[in-house]
Scaffold this motif. Structure first.
Motif, PDB file in Angstrom:
ATOM      1  N   SER A  18       0.822  -1.213   0.000  1.00  0.00           N
ATOM      2  CA  SER A  18       0.000   0.000   0.000  1.00  0.00           C
ATOM      3  C   SER A  18       0.853   1.259   0.000  1.00  0.00           C
ATOM      4  CB  SER A  18      -0.932  -0.002   1.218  1.00  0.00           C
ATOM      5  OG  SER A  18      -1.806  -1.114   1.199  1.00  0.00           O
ATOM      6  N   VAL A  19       1.915   1.236   0.788  1.00  0.00           N
ATOM      7  CA  VAL A  19       2.805   2.405   0.869  1.00  0.00           C
ATOM      8  C   VAL A  19       3.493   2.645  -0.471  1.00  0.00           C
ATOM      9  CG1 VAL A  19       4.908   3.302   1.939  1.00  0.00           C
ATOM     10  CG2 VAL A  19       3.152   2.219   3.348  1.00  0.00           C
ATOM     11  N   GLU A  20       3.946   1.587  -1.108  1.00  0.00           N
ATOM     12  CA  GLU A  20       4.625   1.737  -2.396  1.00  0.00           C
ATOM     13  C   GLU A  20       3.682   2.278  -3.460  1.00  0.00           C
ATOM     14  OE1 GLU A  20       7.125  -0.918  -5.682  1.00  0.00           O
ATOM     15  OE2 GLU A  20       6.554  -1.786  -3.735  1.00  0.00           O
ATOM     16  N   ILE A  21       2.454   1.787  -3.478  1.00  0.00           N
ATOM     17  CA  ILE A  21       1.465   2.270  -4.445  1.00  0.00           C
ATOM     18  C   ILE A  21       1.161   3.745  -4.213  1.00  0.00           C
ATOM     19  CG2 ILE A  21      -0.940   2.062  -5.176  1.00  0.00           C
ATOM     20  CD1 ILE A  21      -0.724  -0.935  -4.668  1.00  0.00           C
ATOM     21  N   THR A  22       0.948   4.114  -2.953  1.00  0.00           N
ATOM     22  CA  THR A  22       0.652   5.510  -2.632  1.00  0.00           C
ATOM     23  C   THR A  22       1.808   6.414  -3.011  1.00  0.00           C
ATOM     24  OG1 THR A  22      -0.743   4.803  -0.782  1.00  0.00           O
ATOM     25  CG2 THR A  22      -0.043   7.095  -0.809  1.00  0.00           C
ATOM     26  N   ARG A  23       3.022   5.978  -2.726  1.00  0.00           N
ATOM     27  CA  ARG A  23       4.203   6.771  -3.087  1.00  0.00           C
ATOM     28  C   ARG A  23       4.272   7.007  -4.593  1.00  0.00           C
ATOM     29  NH1 ARG A  23       9.628   3.557  -3.287  1.00  0.00           N
ATOM     30  NH2 ARG A  23       8.414   2.793  -5.060  1.00  0.00           N
ATOM     31  N   LYS A 107       7.388  11.941   2.027  1.00  0.00           N
ATOM     32  CA  LYS A 107       7.179  11.409   3.378  1.00  0.00           C
ATOM     33  C   LYS A 107       6.803   9.933   3.325  1.00  0.00           C
ATOM     34  CE  LYS A 107       5.656  15.878   5.234  1.00  0.00           C
ATOM     35  NZ  LYS A 107       4.512  16.633   5.823  1.00  0.00           N
ATOM     36  N   VAL A 108       5.949   9.586   2.373  1.00  0.00           N
ATOM     37  CA  VAL A 108       5.555   8.182   2.216  1.00  0.00           C
ATOM     38  C   VAL A 108       6.756   7.343   1.780  1.00  0.00           C
ATOM     39  CG1 VAL A 108       4.071   6.609   0.921  1.00  0.00           C
ATOM     40  CG2 VAL A 108       3.154   8.783   1.748  1.00  0.00           C
ATOM     41  N   ALA A 109       7.622   7.921   0.944  1.00  0.00           N
ATOM     42  CA  ALA A 109       8.820   7.199   0.519  1.00  0.00           C
ATOM     43  C   ALA A 109       9.741   6.916   1.701  1.00  0.00           C
ATOM     44  CB  ALA A 109       9.561   8.017  -0.543  1.00  0.00           C
ATOM     45  N   THR A 110       9.793   7.828   2.668  1.00  0.00           N
ATOM     46  CA  THR A 110      10.577   7.592   3.883  1.00  0.00           C
ATOM     47  C   THR A 110      10.022   6.411   4.668  1.00  0.00           C
ATOM     48  OG1 THR A 110      11.130   9.943   4.017  1.00  0.00           O
ATOM     49  CG2 THR A 110      11.416   8.641   6.017  1.00  0.00           C
ATOM     50  N   HIS A 149      -4.759  12.400  -4.894  1.00  0.00           N
ATOM     51  CA  HIS A 149      -4.534  12.101  -6.302  1.00  0.00           C
ATOM     52  C   HIS A 149      -5.852  11.713  -6.976  1.00  0.00           C
ATOM     53  CE1 HIS A 149      -3.896   8.319  -3.979  1.00  0.00           C
ATOM     54  NE2 HIS A 149      -4.707   7.851  -4.901  1.00  0.00           N
ATOM     55  N   GLU A 150      -5.824  11.582  -8.287  1.00  0.00           N
ATOM     56  CA  GLU A 150      -7.021  11.255  -9.041  1.00  0.00           C
ATOM     57  C   GLU A 150      -6.932   9.837  -9.594  1.00  0.00           C
ATOM     58  OE1 GLU A 150      -7.855  14.201 -11.978  1.00  0.00           O
ATOM     59  OE2 GLU A 150      -7.831  15.868 -10.537  1.00  0.00           O
ATOM     60  N   ASN A 151      -8.053   9.378 -10.147  1.00  0.00           N
ATOM     61  CA  ASN A 151      -8.113   8.009 -10.660  1.00  0.00           C
ATOM     62  C   ASN A 151      -7.113   7.770 -11.776  1.00  0.00           C
ATOM     63  OD1 ASN A 151     -10.150   7.244  -8.893  1.00  0.00           O
ATOM     64  ND2 ASN A 151     -11.786   7.827 -10.309  1.00  0.00           N
ATOM     65  N   VAL A 152      -6.834   8.801 -12.572  1.00  0.00           N
ATOM     66  CA  VAL A 152      -5.900   8.631 -13.675  1.00  0.00           C
ATOM     67  C   VAL A 152      -4.520   8.242 -13.167  1.00  0.00           C
ATOM     68  CG1 VAL A 152      -5.424  11.120 -13.672  1.00  0.00           C
ATOM     69  CG2 VAL A 152      -4.892   9.759 -15.687  1.00  0.00           C
ATOM     70  N   ASP A 153      -4.118   8.750 -12.018  1.00  0.00           N
ATOM     71  CA  ASP A 153      -2.817   8.406 -11.448  1.00  0.00           C
ATOM     72  C   ASP A 153      -2.797   6.958 -10.974  1.00  0.00           C
ATOM     73  OD1 ASP A 153      -2.005  11.192 -11.694  1.00  0.00           O
ATOM     74  OD2 ASP A 153      -3.301  11.567  -9.985  1.00  0.00           O
ATOM     75  N   PHE A 154      -3.912   6.501 -10.417  1.00  0.00           N
ATOM     76  CA  PHE A 154      -4.003   5.122  -9.955  1.00  0.00           C
ATOM     77  C   PHE A 154      -4.006   4.155 -11.137  1.00  0.00           C
ATOM     78  CE2 PHE A 154      -6.403   1.420  -8.341  1.00  0.00           C
ATOM     79  CZ  PHE A 154      -5.618   1.108  -7.240  1.00  0.00           C
ATOM     80  N   ILE A 155      -4.701   4.522 -12.215  1.00  0.00           N
ATOM     81  CA  ILE A 155      -4.736   3.674 -13.405  1.00  0.00           C
ATOM     82  C   ILE A 155      -3.343   3.578 -14.029  1.00  0.00           C
ATOM     83  CG2 ILE A 155      -5.648   3.511 -15.756  1.00  0.00           C
ATOM     84  CD1 ILE A 155      -8.236   4.732 -14.718  1.00  0.00           C
ATOM     85  N   LYS A 156      -2.619   4.681 -14.029  1.00  0.00           N
ATOM     86  CA  LYS A 156      -1.260   4.664 -14.561  1.00  0.00           C
ATOM     87  C   LYS A 156      -0.351   3.778 -13.725  1.00  0.00           C
ATOM     88  CE  LYS A 156       2.213   7.829 -16.398  1.00  0.00           C
ATOM     89  NZ  LYS A 156       2.604   9.255 -16.566  1.00  0.00           N
ATOM     90  N   GLU A 157      -0.534   3.795 -12.418  1.00  0.00           N
ATOM     91  CA  GLU A 157       0.243   2.914 -11.542  1.00  0.00           C
ATOM     92  C   GLU A 157      -0.063   1.451 -11.833  1.00  0.00           C
ATOM     93  OE1 GLU A 157       2.622   1.569  -8.211  1.00  0.00           O
ATOM     94  OE2 GLU A 157       2.657   3.269  -9.600  1.00  0.00           O
ATOM     95  N   GLN A 158      -1.322   1.136 -12.086  1.00  0.00           N
ATOM     96  CA  GLN A 158      -1.687  -0.231 -12.438  1.00  0.00           C
ATOM     97  C   GLN A 158      -0.992  -0.688 -13.710  1.00  0.00           C
ATOM     98  OE1 GLN A 158      -6.019   0.191 -12.534  1.00  0.00           O
ATOM     99  NE2 GLN A 158      -6.178  -1.049 -10.684  1.00  0.00           N
ATOM    100  N   SER A 159      -0.863   0.209 -14.678  1.00  0.00           N
ATOM    101  CA  SER A 159      -0.246  -0.172 -15.951  1.00  0.00           C
ATOM    102  C   SER A 159       1.262  -0.356 -15.822  1.00  0.00           C
ATOM    103  CB  SER A 159      -0.544   0.886 -17.021  1.00  0.00           C
ATOM    104  OG  SER A 159       0.085   2.122 -16.704  1.00  0.00           O
ATOM    105  N   TYR A 160       1.906   0.342 -14.892  1.00  0.00           N
ATOM    106  CA  TYR A 160       3.350   0.243 -14.737  1.00  0.00           C
ATOM    107  C   TYR A 160       3.774  -0.847 -13.748  1.00  0.00           C
ATOM    108  CZ  TYR A 160       4.404   4.332 -17.583  1.00  0.00           C
ATOM    109  OH  TYR A 160       4.540   5.199 -18.643  1.00  0.00           O
ATOM    110  N   LYS A 161       2.928  -1.143 -12.777  1.00  0.00           N
ATOM    111  CA  LYS A 161       3.254  -2.184 -11.806  1.00  0.00           C
ATOM    112  C   LYS A 161       2.068  -3.135 -11.648  1.00  0.00           C
ATOM    113  CE  LYS A 161       6.752   0.318  -9.181  1.00  0.00           C
ATOM    114  NZ  LYS A 161       7.224   0.751  -7.832  1.00  0.00           N
ATOM    115  N   PRO A 162       1.786  -3.910 -12.697  1.00  0.00           N
ATOM    116  CA  PRO A 162       0.615  -4.816 -12.634  1.00  0.00           C
ATOM    117  C   PRO A 162       0.766  -5.929 -11.605  1.00  0.00           C
ATOM    118  CG  PRO A 162       1.936  -5.242 -14.595  1.00  0.00           C
ATOM    119  CD  PRO A 162       2.496  -3.998 -13.975  1.00  0.00           C
ATOM    120  N   HIS A 163       2.000  -6.213 -11.175  1.00  0.00           N
ATOM    121  CA  HIS A 163       2.181  -7.282 -10.193  1.00  0.00           C
ATOM    122  C   HIS A 163       1.577  -6.923  -8.840  1.00  0.00           C
ATOM    123  CE1 HIS A 163       5.653  -4.560  -9.793  1.00  0.00           C
ATOM    124  NE2 HIS A 163       5.644  -4.872  -8.502  1.00  0.00           N
ATOM    125  N   HIS A 164       1.321  -5.642  -8.604  1.00  0.00           N
ATOM    126  CA  HIS A 164       0.665  -5.239  -7.363  1.00  0.00           C
ATOM    127  C   HIS A 164      -0.855  -5.390  -7.432  1.00  0.00           C
ATOM    128  CE1 HIS A 164       4.155  -4.012  -5.265  1.00  0.00           C
ATOM    129  NE2 HIS A 164       4.396  -2.906  -5.933  1.00  0.00           N
TER     130      HIS A 164
END
Length: 229
Positions: A18-23, A107-110, A149-164
């Motif tokens: 969860s922390v990695e996704i949020t970051r 901060k989340v990255a820390t 953040h918005e849904n577009v940022d979450f969708i982009k994260e899904q496309s770059y890290k589908p293993h999550h």
């Protein structure tokens, strides 16, 4: 103790995910908002240049009365888009929003970095304590950020890290690959959708000016130079 260790290990793994996704999502949101601010400035400049070009046409070609009215209407439309976009940029302040999300992401990255240092196997009690502290630190980092953040940022994260997100993709490799590309395209469209009306107006004005003003028009005749004495 083994069962408690397994439970803590699962909690640590889920929290780290969860922390990695949020970051990542908040870093991407910062980049998207910075690009929005930059592209908006370019678009306003482009529309302004078109308005200037339309105002100069009567000095280049001979226009009839209805053609002058068409140019005036096109200039008003583009000017309205310029004012509309400028007001939105001034009220939203996308650059400032991006900076807030960037600070939150750092901060989340820390927290994510500290999670990697937790030694669950050798010190269970300390690991449990550190996990609780980092969860509180993570919550504070999110609470201190006034925007999300918005849904577009979450969708982009899904496309770059589908293993999550194993439940969002098919198990077949080729189908999964197609789904990833589709999400990348979806994220691109969503990030640039705000430009749609501007581009439609710009293309429409170009077609109208070409069809009703430029097509068939003739340049203003130049006056002959007086003969030399």
């Amino acid at each position: 103790m083994s069962t408690e260790t397994d439970v803590l290990h699962t909690a640590l793994k889920d929290f780290k995910r969860s922390v990695e996704i949020t970051r990542d999502v908040r870093f991407q949101a910062n980049l998207r908002l910075a690009a929005r601010q930059r592209n908006s400035s370019y678009l306003i400049s482009l529309l302004s240049l078109f308005v200037i070009a339309l105002s100069l046409l009567p000095n280049i070609i001979a226009l009839q009365s209805y053609q002058s009215q068409i140019l005036l209407a096109c200039s008003v439309v583009l000017s309205a888009f310029i004012i509309f976009t400028s007001l939105i940029d001034g009220s939203q302040n996308f650059y400032h929003q991006g900076e807030l999300l960037h600070q939150c992401a750092r901060k989340v990255a820390t927290v994510h970095h500290e999670l990697k240092n937790i030694d669950l196997e050798n010190d269970y009690d300390n690991a449990k304590k550190r996990l609780t502290e980092l969860q509180e630190q993570y919550r504070q980092a999110l609470d201190e950020c006034p925007i999300n953040h918005e849904n577009v940022d979450f969708i982009k994260e899904q496309s770059y890290k589908p293993h999550h997100f194993p439940n969002n993709f098919a198990k077949n490799h080729w189908i999964k690959l197609g789904q990833i590309q589709l999400k990348k395209f979806q994220a691109f469209v969503m990030a640039h959708l705000w430009m749609g009306l501007h581009l439609i107006a710009l293309i429409g004005v170009c077609l109208i000016v070409y069809r009703f003003v430029l097509l068939g028009s003739s340049p203003i005749p130049t006056l002959p130079c007086p003969p030399a004495p």
